[in-house]
Design a protein around this motif. Structure first.
Motif, short mmCIF file in Angstrom:
data_model
loop_
_atom_site.label_atom_id
_atom_site.label_comp_id
_atom_site.label_asym_id
_atom_site.label_seq_id
_atom_site.Cartn_x
_atom_site.Cartn_y
_atom_site.Cartn_z
N THR A 1 48.17 -4.84 32.04
CA THR A 1 47.65 -6.18 32.29
C THR A 1 47.35 -6.93 30.99
O THR A 1 47.03 -8.13 31.03
N GLN A 2 47.45 -6.24 29.85
CA GLN A 2 47.19 -6.89 28.56
C GLN A 2 48.51 -7.27 27.90
O GLN A 2 49.45 -6.48 27.83
N ARG A 3 48.55 -8.50 27.38
CA ARG A 3 49.78 -9.02 26.79
C ARG A 3 50.20 -8.20 25.58
O ARG A 3 51.39 -7.90 25.40
N GLU A 4 49.21 -7.83 24.72
CA GLU A 4 49.53 -7.07 23.52
C GLU A 4 50.18 -5.74 23.88
O GLU A 4 51.15 -5.30 23.24
N THR A 5 49.65 -5.08 24.93
CA THR A 5 50.22 -3.79 25.36
C THR A 5 51.64 -3.97 25.85
O THR A 5 52.54 -3.17 25.54
N ALA A 6 51.89 -5.01 26.62
CA ALA A 6 53.23 -5.26 27.17
C ALA A 6 54.22 -5.58 26.05
O ALA A 6 55.36 -5.10 26.05
N GLU A 7 53.77 -6.38 25.06
CA GLU A 7 54.67 -6.72 23.95
C GLU A 7 55.03 -5.49 23.13
O GLU A 7 56.18 -5.32 22.72
N HIS A 8 54.05 -4.61 22.93
CA HIS A 8 54.31 -3.39 22.17
C HIS A 8 55.31 -2.50 22.91
O HIS A 8 56.25 -1.97 22.29
N ALA A 9 55.11 -2.34 24.21
CA ALA A 9 56.03 -1.49 24.98
C ALA A 9 57.43 -2.06 24.96
O ALA A 9 58.42 -1.33 24.85
N THR A 10 57.55 -3.38 25.01
CA THR A 10 58.87 -4.02 24.99
C THR A 10 59.54 -3.81 23.64
O THR A 10 60.76 -3.55 23.56
N ARG A 11 58.79 -3.94 22.55
CA ARG A 11 59.36 -3.74 21.20
C ARG A 11 59.85 -2.30 21.04
O ARG A 11 60.90 -2.05 20.44
N VAL A 12 59.09 -1.35 21.59
CA VAL A 12 59.49 0.06 21.49
C VAL A 12 60.81 0.29 22.21
O VAL A 12 61.72 0.95 21.69
N ILE A 13 60.95 -0.26 23.41
CA ILE A 13 62.19 -0.07 24.18
C ILE A 13 63.35 -0.78 23.49
O ILE A 13 64.47 -0.26 23.43
#
Length: 496
Positions: A427-439
């Motif tokens: 639900t946190q934008r920073e967490t989602a952005e980090h996961a997307t960069r990793v993938i």
């Protein structure tokens, strides 16, 4: 004309049908009546013949008692005429009533209640019961008992003294021959009719057995898999088609009780079968099963309660839907997947993206759309042919599947363009952005690894565009367009 009026009047007052127990069905009552009619016809023919013999004996031995032969012939003729006209009940009464009256009249003339002719009373009672029914039999019995009691009292009180208390021996021989002949005829006819009934019943049983054999033969040879259970759930019949379908021999299937079959209990089929037997209501169910041989089947089960020989049973008919289901799944796969890479196509991707956006709007869990375009794919096709290009597309699809989770979706939009749907990124934008960069980094690393496309060694790369779910009212089309715009922006930045 006068005779018809008289017989009609008599029939309307006296005619009753032969009685039968109230529990008998109409067919059985008709059978009893038919047996009685056949007996009456045979008996009256014999009665007429006996009347002729009696007339001859009377003429030779006792001409002064010709009234007996006359009575016999008159009674037989009247009853036979009614029988000929189809008035069976009237024929019965025209025989029984005159004989009863004659007996009451003859007894005083033949030594009163000491007359041996009274031994014919049981025969007369038997005849009345057989021809007219139990109620009429009791009425006749009561009439005779009252008549003989009155005769007894008349003689005891001295109101009437017989002038000739004993008849000559020639009269008695005629009486005894008449009684013996009457009893023999009745007994013969009754036995013959019962033998005919037994023969008819045996014939019906043979037909029933033949019908059952035919039914069993049809069941066994039917191409439709079928099985029959009794009320306790025990299998009592199964055909070869069912045994072939499940890969189990018939003897093993016959030994089963559906209450103890694991698959039936696990799928609820046993409960359906029990309910169908108890409520006499058919049931229907489709289910996927795995046989003891490991074969996966999709079956349509029809549970049909039936009544057979007074017992409640359950007929189970099975339709094998396996091939149909497999074909439907294949068609569905073709409709929603890319034929080359077997990835989801545009239609399936948009459907899953729509559901992901609804979940984001409901619980706020973020997701992302990642669109990638293969670099130098046109040059690969031009240099080595479309077959080599197709091999690289298949290889890219396999590598993309490995770098994402099972809950994510990888789709081919067409040509060399792929798109990924990443769900449940928190639900946190920073967490989602980090996961997307990793993938995204894993995708670049996976595509950069060397590949052998037939005889062509190759290492590829791709331009990526990513967009997160930030607008609860966004639609799939706008998100893909935003990812596409981001991808082309990145591609221009790299080119400069």
């Amino acid at each position: 004309m006068l005779f018809h009026r008289f017989t009609g009047f008599l029939a309307s007052r006296l005619v009753v049908s032969p009685e039968a127990p109230s529990a008998l069905d109409p067919a059985t009552r008709a059978r009893v009546a038919d047996t009685s009619n056949k007996f009456l016809r045979i008996f009256l023919n014999a009665w007429i013949a006996m009347g002729l013999v009696l007339a001859i004996l009377s003429a030779v031995l006792a001409p002064y008692v010709m009234y007996g032969a006359t009575l016999v012939m008159a009674v037989a003729a009247a009853a036979r005429y009614a029988l000929h006209r189809g008035r069976f009940q009237l024929a019965r009464w025209l025989f029984i009533v005159p004989v009863c009256m004659a007996l009451v009249v003859l007894v005083p003339l033949l030594n009163g209640i000491r007359s041996p002719i009274l031994v014919s009373v049981p025969v007369l009672v038997l005849m009345s019961g057989w021809l007219l029914g139990r109620r009429a039999m009791w009425q006749v019995s009561a009439f005779l008992v009252v008549a003989f009691l009155l005769m007894w009292q008349v003689e005891v009180q001295g109101w009437w003294v017989m002038k000739t208390p004993f008849r000559p021996i020639d009269v008695w021989i005629i009486v005894w021959l008449f009684i013996i002949g009457l009893t023999a005829i009745i007994t013969h006819s009754l036995i013959r009719n019962h033998e005919m009934d037994f023969l008819r019943e045996a014939h019906l049983l043979d037909r029933l057995a033949s019908a059952l054999d035919f039914t069993e033969s049809v069941l066994q040879r039917s191409p439709v898999p079928m099985r029959i259970f009794d009320r306790s759930g025990q299998c009592v019949q199964v055909n070869d088609a069912y045994a072939r379908l499940v890969g189990v021999d018939r003897q093993t299937l016959l030994a089963q009780n559906f209450h103890a079959i694991g698959m039936w209990n696990a799928t609820g089929l046993a409960a359906d079968a029990h309910g169908a037997l108890q409520g006499l209501q058919p049931a229907h169910r489709e289910l996927a099963v795995r046989t003891s041989t490991g074969r996966e089947l999709w079956l349509e089960m029809h549970l049909l309660p039936i009544e057979a020989q007074g017992e409640r049973k359950l007929l189970v008919q099975v339709v094998d839907l396996t091939d149909r289901r497999r074909l439907a799944q294949e068609l569905e796969h073709i409709a929603f997947h890319d034929p080359l890479t077997q990835l989801a196509n545009r239609r399936l991707f948009n459907d899953r993206l729509t559901h992901a956006l609804r979940r984001y709007k409901r619980d706020g869990r973020l997701g992302a759309v990642l669109l990638l375009d293969l670099n130098r794919f046109k040059q690969l096709n031009d240099a080595h042919g479309h077959e080599t290009g197709d091999q690289w597309l298949v290889e890219v699809a396999a590598r993309l599947r490995k770098v994402v989770r099972e809950s994510d979706t990888v789709a081919r939009m067409g040509g060399d363009e792929f798109v990924l749907l990443l769900e449940d990124l928190g639900t946190q934008r920073e967490t989602a952005e980090h996961a997307t960069r990793v993938i995204a980094a894993k995708i670049r690393e996976a595509l950069a690894m060397p590949a052998q496309l037939g005889a062509v060694p190759y290492s590829g790369s791709a331009s990526l565009g990513v967009v997160l779910f930030t607008d609860a009212d966004a639609d799939p089309k706008s998100l893909v367009q935003a990812a596409d715009a981001a991808m082309y922006g990145n591609k221009r930045a790299v080119a400069h």
